[in-house]
Design an enzyme around this catalytic site. Sequence first.
Site, short mmCIF file in Angstrom:
data_model
loop_
_atom_site.label_atom_id
_atom_site.label_comp_id
_atom_site.label_asym_id
_atom_site.label_seq_id
_atom_site.Cartn_x
_atom_site.Cartn_y
_atom_site.Cartn_z
N LYS A 1 -3.02 6.74 1.36
CA LYS A 1 -2.94 7.16 2.51
C LYS A 1 -0.93 8.36 2.70
O LYS A 1 -0.01 7.77 2.41
CB LYS A 1 -2.08 5.97 3.17
CG LYS A 1 -2.14 5.70 5.17
CD LYS A 1 -2.09 4.80 5.06
CE LYS A 1 -2.00 5.05 7.04
NZ LYS A 1 -3.51 5.44 7.58
N ARG B 1 0.44 -1.08 -0.02
CA ARG B 1 -0.03 0.02 -0.30
C ARG B 1 0.54 1.58 -0.09
O ARG B 1 0.86 2.09 -0.72
CB ARG B 1 -0.35 -0.11 1.14
CG ARG B 1 -2.08 0.99 1.22
CD ARG B 1 -2.78 0.93 2.00
NE ARG B 1 -2.12 0.80 3.83
CZ ARG B 1 -3.48 0.76 4.75
NH1 ARG B 1 -4.54 0.49 4.55
NH2 ARG B 1 -2.58 0.86 6.05
N GLU C 1 -16.32 6.33 6.60
CA GLU C 1 -15.10 5.10 7.46
C GLU C 1 -15.02 6.61 8.56
O GLU C 1 -15.96 7.31 8.67
CB GLU C 1 -14.36 5.35 7.29
CG GLU C 1 -13.37 6.69 6.76
CD GLU C 1 -11.46 6.44 5.89
OE1 GLU C 1 -10.99 4.97 6.28
OE2 GLU C 1 -11.55 6.66 4.90
N1 PMP Z 1 -8.96 4.95 7.42
C1 PMP Z 1 -7.65 6.12 7.35
C2 PMP Z 1 -8.72 7.11 7.32
C3 PMP Z 1 -6.94 5.14 8.72
O1 PMP Z 1 -6.25 6.09 8.73
C4 PMP Z 1 -6.64 4.05 8.63
C5 PMP Z 1 -5.80 3.81 9.33
N2 PMP Z 1 -4.47 3.64 8.44
C6 PMP Z 1 -7.91 3.03 8.39
C7 PMP Z 1 -8.79 3.28 7.57
C8 PMP Z 1 -7.90 2.12 8.89
O2 PMP Z 1 -6.54 0.82 7.83
P1 PMP Z 1 -5.28 -0.22 8.70
O3 PMP Z 1 -6.59 -1.13 9.19
O4 PMP Z 1 -4.86 -0.78 7.71
O5 PMP Z 1 -5.00 0.27 9.46
#
Ligand code: PMP
Length: 302
Positions: free
Chosen positions: A159, A60, A192
């Site tokens: 990200k 990612r 989210e």
């Molecule tokens: N959404 C956002 C906006 C985030 O910052 C994160 C954390 N990185 C997640 C979802 C969850 O992602 P992950 O399970 O890869 O930590």
Amino acid sequence: MAVDEKERQELKVWINGQLVTRSEAKVSVYDHGFLYGDGVFEGIRAYEGKVFMLEEHLERLYESARSIWLTIPYRKEELKSAILGTLRENGLRSAYIRVVVSRGEGDLGLDPRKCPKPNVIIITDHIELFPSEFYERGIELMTVSVRRHSPQSLNPNIKSLNYLNNILAKIEAIQGGKMEGLMLTLDGYVAEGTGENIFIVSRGILKTPPSYMGILKGITREVVIHLAAQMGMTVEETILTLHDVYTAQECFLTGTGAEIMPVVKIDGRVIGTGEVGPVTRRLLEAFRRYTKEAGVSIDDEQ
Ligand code: PMP
């Protein structure tokens, strides 16, 4: 156990191939990561000597970088071994790992061509766990007014270091006296949390918004989808409205830090029975087992 601040100050940081002390780990004030949020990052966890989903996080990171025309000046294998080496150097077995790649030092203008050398940083630290009562009793969410970026403006699949969208949402939730904010898309569909993905259980089906809606494609989200399918559950990536969420039997958030965080109230509506539901419990147990089994050993030499 509280971590000694002195011990924390002595943790080494990996910066452009060098392991240095925290006070020596510095980047320029002209770094475009600092000036503009121009860069990408990952948050990863190590559980008892194993780095969880390391390949997926690196994948990612490189995808986010590619999407913003940023070339990471290391191969994936090199970064992987740098992460494991930094953990070993710091004697960390259970840890939080932050990998940051910024555009690097440039001038005060936006032009990324003025930034010839990206800065690559690996910070490893002790993990701050959420209080166990959050998992036992669940948390309360509120819908915030600030909307998640549209994929047509800044795709939340990236990200990026530019987290102001999420920070504004988090501030609103905090001001509203809630632990977490629920973010909607510009069209008003459920997106989210400010740093977690959302799932609901509705008539026995596990549902979560699809990534094209404009969310981060969480690694924990992927693991949960996999574990639920293994348990024989039907999983749907589907558009969710607030009505769907309010009327769900169960709801939870997923993320590297939060793992699987039960949600029992949203915008004052009690979700299901108001207690942590059986699907959430089973998934959390399965998830915690999986974190101990899966993962790249810190002791692996690359
Ligand atoms: N959404 C956002 C906006 C985030 O910052 C994160 C954390 N990185 C997640 C979802 C969850 O992602 P992950 O399970 O890869 O930590």
